[in-house]
Write a protein that holds these residues in place. Structure first.
Motif, mmCIF file in Angstrom:
data_model
loop_
_atom_site.group_PDB
_atom_site.id
_atom_site.type_symbol
_atom_site.label_atom_id
_atom_site.label_comp_id
_atom_site.label_asym_id
_atom_site.label_seq_id
_atom_site.Cartn_x
_atom_site.Cartn_y
_atom_site.Cartn_z
ATOM 1 N N TRP A 64 14.672 55.662 8.215
ATOM 2 C CA TRP A 64 13.821 56.781 8.638
ATOM 3 C C TRP A 64 13.825 57.895 7.577
ATOM 4 C CZ3 TRP A 64 10.777 56.283 12.870
ATOM 5 C CH2 TRP A 64 11.097 55.255 13.746
ATOM 6 N N CYS A 65 13.658 57.497 6.347
ATOM 7 C CA CYS A 65 13.716 58.504 5.278
ATOM 8 C C CYS A 65 12.369 58.709 4.599
ATOM 9 C CB CYS A 65 14.818 58.173 4.278
ATOM 10 S SG CYS A 65 14.561 56.638 3.397
ATOM 11 N N ILE A 66 11.292 58.241 5.254
ATOM 12 C CA ILE A 66 9.949 58.523 4.738
ATOM 13 C C ILE A 66 9.305 59.524 5.694
ATOM 14 C CG2 ILE A 66 7.694 57.550 4.133
ATOM 15 C CD1 ILE A 66 9.037 54.909 3.599
ATOM 16 N N LEU A 99 19.004 59.174 1.388
ATOM 17 C CA LEU A 99 19.176 58.246 2.512
ATOM 18 C C LEU A 99 18.709 56.833 2.179
ATOM 19 C CD1 LEU A 99 17.931 60.378 5.548
ATOM 20 C CD2 LEU A 99 20.266 59.729 5.030
ATOM 21 N N CYS A 100 17.727 56.740 1.305
ATOM 22 C CA CYS A 100 17.120 55.435 0.988
ATOM 23 C C CYS A 100 18.180 54.442 0.544
ATOM 24 C CB CYS A 100 16.087 55.629 -0.121
ATOM 25 S SG CYS A 100 15.363 54.099 -0.707
ATOM 26 N N MET A 101 18.062 53.207 1.043
ATOM 27 C CA MET A 101 19.023 52.177 0.618
ATOM 28 C C MET A 101 18.342 51.133 -0.254
ATOM 29 S SD MET A 101 19.745 50.141 4.083
ATOM 30 C CE MET A 101 18.486 49.414 5.090
ATOM 31 N N TYR A 102 17.151 51.451 -0.744
ATOM 32 C CA TYR A 102 16.470 50.614 -1.746
ATOM 33 C C TYR A 102 16.244 49.185 -1.253
ATOM 34 C CZ TYR A 102 17.623 54.678 -4.468
ATOM 35 O OH TYR A 102 17.713 55.971 -4.891
ATOM 36 N N GLY A 104 13.386 48.099 -0.068
ATOM 37 C CA GLY A 104 12.055 47.673 -0.497
ATOM 38 C C GLY A 104 11.124 47.316 0.656
ATOM 39 N N ILE A 105 11.548 47.516 1.895
ATOM 40 C CA ILE A 105 10.712 47.137 3.044
ATOM 41 C C ILE A 105 9.404 47.929 3.032
ATOM 42 C CG2 ILE A 105 10.556 47.260 5.582
ATOM 43 C CD1 ILE A 105 13.496 46.428 5.677
ATOM 44 N N CYS A 106 9.487 49.229 2.716
ATOM 45 C CA CYS A 106 8.272 50.055 2.718
ATOM 46 C C CYS A 106 7.240 49.493 1.741
ATOM 47 C CB CYS A 106 8.603 51.500 2.374
ATOM 48 S SG CYS A 106 9.554 51.684 0.860
ATOM 49 N N ILE A 107 7.706 49.041 0.580
ATOM 50 C CA ILE A 107 6.792 48.515 -0.442
ATOM 51 C C ILE A 107 6.202 47.188 0.029
ATOM 52 C CG2 ILE A 107 6.709 47.639 -2.827
ATOM 53 C CD1 ILE A 107 8.901 49.749 -3.434
HETATM 54 S S1 SF4 Z 1 13.343 51.264 0.228
HETATM 55 FE FE1 SF4 Z 1 13.975 50.865 2.373
HETATM 56 S S2 SF4 Z 1 15.280 52.596 2.908
HETATM 57 FE FE2 SF4 Z 1 14.166 53.203 1.068
HETATM 58 S S3 SF4 Z 1 12.340 54.295 1.803
HETATM 59 FE FE3 SF4 Z 1 11.753 52.127 1.561
HETATM 60 S S4 SF4 Z 1 12.106 51.177 3.573
HETATM 61 FE FE4 SF4 Z 1 13.203 53.154 3.559
#
Ligand code: SF4
Ligand code: SF4
Length: 186
Positions: A64-66, A99-102, A104-107
């Motif tokens: 939840w960091c977007i 907070l992002c844990m990289y 990549g789900i958002c991408i």
């Molecule tokens: S990479 Fe993962 S944790 Fe980071 S903003 Fe995207 S979905 Fe959220």
């Protein structure tokens, strides 16, 4: 059988002697910059022009960091007598990299190719609040996103390129027709 006294020390010294003669692999960062693969997960760039504010990335982000804010805007009808349409206008798009844990789900989930990985990683801050990158900063990261790798020569033509090529061919044919007609009548 019990190990000979001092054999552990001898083993340790043997390892030390062996590694002493090998070339060091330690890179003196930041004097020596790492040679990162182009798809490294450094920071996320936002191609704002593609974002339709569908909110999918914000909903799917496990941390939840977007943060996205938007409002609706009425667009006049495309043709006289048509209906007015409404569209989302982006007010805020931010990612909190503290907070992002990289993952990549958002991408992955963005249906409109608005988010990209950039290999840039040098954005450490002394103030944690500075790790929340707002839309302008996220847009700036787009300049550091590498070009996509070339397609395999045996791969199918991507449908977007095929559609663009067909449209260009149609336009060229439509443009050539009147020219031919003029040439024929003179
Ligand atoms: S990479 Fe993962 S944790 Fe980071 S903003 Fe995207 S979905 Fe959220
Ligand atoms: S998923 Fe893509 S298009 Fe939808 S809000 Fe996120 S960045 Fe914008």
């Amino acid at each position: 059988m019990a190990p000979l006294p001092g054999s552990g020390l001898a083993k340790g010294l043997a390892v030390t002697l062996r590694t002493m003669t090998r070339k060091s692999v330690t890179a003196q960062y930041p004097d020596a910059q790492p040679d990162l693969p182009p798809r490294s997960r450094g920071v996320i760039g936002l191609f704002e022009e593609n974002c339709t504010v569908c909110m999918l990335c914000a909903r799917e982000c496990p941390d939840w960091c977007i943060y996205i804010d938007s409002h609706k805007e009425t667009v006049p009808p495309a043709a006289p007598g048509g209906r007015e349409r409404s569209r989302n206008v982006l007010d805020r798009f931010a990612i909190d990299f503290a907070l992002c844990m990289y993952c990549g789900i958002c991408i992955e989930v963005c249906p409109f190719d608005a988010l990209f990985w950039s290999p840039e990683f040098e954005y450490a801050e002394t103030d944690i609040h500075e790790l929340t990158h707002e839309r302008d900063k996220l847009r700036e990261w787009m300049w550091t996103v590498p070009a996509p790798p070339a397609l395999d020569p045996a791969a199918e033509e991507p449908k977007e390129i095929a559609a663009a090529r067909k449209t260009a061919e149609k336009l060229a044919a439509a443009k050539a027709e009147p020219d031919e007609a003029q040439g024929g009548s003179s």
